[in-house]
Scaffold this motif. Structure first.
Motif, mmCIF file in Angstrom:
data_model
loop_
_atom_site.group_PDB
_atom_site.id
_atom_site.type_symbol
_atom_site.label_atom_id
_atom_site.label_comp_id
_atom_site.label_asym_id
_atom_site.label_seq_id
_atom_site.Cartn_x
_atom_site.Cartn_y
_atom_site.Cartn_z
ATOM 1 N N LEU A 13 -3.969 -11.021 -4.892
ATOM 2 C CA LEU A 13 -2.597 -11.414 -4.578
ATOM 3 C C LEU A 13 -2.539 -12.155 -3.244
ATOM 4 O O LEU A 13 -1.544 -12.103 -2.537
ATOM 5 C CB LEU A 13 -1.694 -10.174 -4.547
ATOM 6 C CG LEU A 13 -1.556 -9.429 -5.870
ATOM 7 C CD1 LEU A 13 -0.821 -8.119 -5.677
ATOM 8 C CD2 LEU A 13 -0.844 -10.295 -6.891
ATOM 9 N N ARG A 14 -3.602 -12.857 -2.920
ATOM 10 C CA ARG A 14 -3.643 -13.624 -1.674
ATOM 11 C C ARG A 14 -2.453 -14.572 -1.598
ATOM 12 O O ARG A 14 -2.138 -15.254 -2.576
ATOM 13 C CB ARG A 14 -4.927 -14.455 -1.578
ATOM 14 C CG ARG A 14 -6.147 -13.649 -1.226
ATOM 15 C CD ARG A 14 -7.361 -14.534 -1.204
ATOM 16 N NE ARG A 14 -7.677 -14.876 -2.602
ATOM 17 C CZ ARG A 14 -8.717 -15.587 -2.969
ATOM 18 N NH1 ARG A 14 -9.535 -16.080 -2.057
ATOM 19 N NH2 ARG A 14 -8.941 -15.830 -4.235
ATOM 20 N N SER A 15 -1.807 -14.556 -0.430
ATOM 21 C CA SER A 15 -0.687 -15.452 -0.127
ATOM 22 C C SER A 15 0.505 -15.287 -1.069
ATOM 23 O O SER A 15 1.360 -16.169 -1.150
ATOM 24 C CB SER A 15 -1.144 -16.918 -0.117
ATOM 25 O OG SER A 15 -2.164 -17.093 0.852
ATOM 26 N N SER A 31 -7.662 -4.261 -3.652
ATOM 27 C CA SER A 31 -6.961 -5.534 -3.887
ATOM 28 C C SER A 31 -7.024 -6.440 -2.671
ATOM 29 O O SER A 31 -7.136 -5.978 -1.546
ATOM 30 C CB SER A 31 -5.495 -5.275 -4.237
ATOM 31 O OG SER A 31 -5.407 -4.617 -5.470
ATOM 32 N N ASN A 32 -6.914 -7.729 -2.908
ATOM 33 C CA ASN A 32 -6.862 -8.708 -1.827
ATOM 34 C C ASN A 32 -5.413 -9.169 -1.684
ATOM 35 O O ASN A 32 -4.902 -9.905 -2.528
ATOM 36 C CB ASN A 32 -7.777 -9.893 -2.115
ATOM 37 C CG ASN A 32 -7.870 -10.831 -0.937
ATOM 38 O OD1 ASN A 32 -7.095 -10.747 0.020
ATOM 39 N ND2 ASN A 32 -8.823 -11.742 -0.987
ATOM 40 N N LEU A 33 -4.754 -8.694 -0.633
ATOM 41 C CA LEU A 33 -3.360 -9.026 -0.353
ATOM 42 C C LEU A 33 -3.259 -9.866 0.928
ATOM 43 O O LEU A 33 -2.186 -9.981 1.512
ATOM 44 C CB LEU A 33 -2.543 -7.734 -0.201
ATOM 45 C CG LEU A 33 -2.704 -6.702 -1.320
ATOM 46 C CD1 LEU A 33 -2.025 -5.404 -0.949
ATOM 47 C CD2 LEU A 33 -2.158 -7.232 -2.616
ATOM 48 N N LEU A 48 -3.795 2.118 -1.474
ATOM 49 C CA LEU A 48 -4.246 0.833 -0.944
ATOM 50 C C LEU A 48 -5.608 0.984 -0.274
ATOM 51 O O LEU A 48 -5.969 0.195 0.602
ATOM 52 C CB LEU A 48 -3.218 0.281 0.054
ATOM 53 C CG LEU A 48 -1.885 -0.107 -0.585
ATOM 54 C CD1 LEU A 48 -0.718 0.509 0.150
ATOM 55 C CD2 LEU A 48 -1.755 -1.607 -0.623
ATOM 56 N N SER A 49 -6.370 1.973 -0.686
ATOM 57 C CA SER A 49 -7.678 2.189 -0.071
ATOM 58 C C SER A 49 -8.573 0.973 -0.326
ATOM 59 O O SER A 49 -8.562 0.396 -1.414
ATOM 60 C CB SER A 49 -8.328 3.467 -0.618
ATOM 61 O OG SER A 49 -8.452 3.407 -2.024
ATOM 62 N N THR A 72 -8.131 -2.952 5.454
ATOM 63 C CA THR A 72 -8.190 -3.900 6.556
ATOM 64 C C THR A 72 -6.800 -4.478 6.771
ATOM 65 O O THR A 72 -6.276 -5.170 5.901
ATOM 66 C CB THR A 72 -9.183 -5.038 6.251
ATOM 67 O OG1 THR A 72 -10.466 -4.470 5.989
ATOM 68 C CG2 THR A 72 -9.279 -6.010 7.413
ATOM 69 N N LEU A 73 -6.217 -4.147 7.921
ATOM 70 C CA LEU A 73 -4.882 -4.643 8.282
ATOM 71 C C LEU A 73 -4.957 -5.513 9.531
ATOM 72 O O LEU A 73 -3.977 -5.667 10.255
ATOM 73 C CB LEU A 73 -3.924 -3.467 8.493
ATOM 74 C CG LEU A 73 -3.610 -2.690 7.218
ATOM 75 C CD1 LEU A 73 -4.257 -1.329 7.246
ATOM 76 C CD2 LEU A 73 -2.137 -2.572 7.024
#
Length: 104
Positions: A13-15, A31-33, A48-49, A72-73
């Motif tokens: 879900l990038r961008s 997931s890739n957010l 969201l691990s 990773t935030l």
């Protein structure tokens, strides 16, 4: 957008532009957010691990009771966000933005 109880594990879900979304009780593990806009979204009790939330906008979002372990935030906007009772074990917040209204 309503994604309550959704299985979005490993989703890309990038961008994505999903402000005010309801994503409670969902599985977003791995997931890739990155770079997404989730301002005013609700992630309560979601998993969201190991998710990549780098440079993601979580402005005024609720992540109460969420599992953010090893997420990773880095560079994320957490201003006015609620992280109360969230599992933050091993999570990275390098350069993340938060303010006096961010609740952890």
């Amino acid at each position: 957008m309503y994604l309550t109880n959704a299985n979005l594990s490993q989703a890309d879900l990038r961008s994505a532009d999903l402000p005010q979304s309801n994503i409670e009780d969902a599985d977003l593990s791995g997931s890739n957010l990155s770079g997404a806009n989730f301002s005013d979204a609700r992630f309560d009790r979601s998993i969201l691990s190991y998710a990549n939330l780098q440079n993601t906008s979580l402005f005024r979002s609720s992540l109460s009771f969420a599992d953010l372990s090893n997420a990773t935030l880095d560079g994320a906007d957490l201003s006015q966000a609620s992280l109360s009772m969230a599992n933050l074990a091993g999570a990275s917040f390098i350069g993340a933005y938060y303010d006096e209204n961010t609740h952890a």
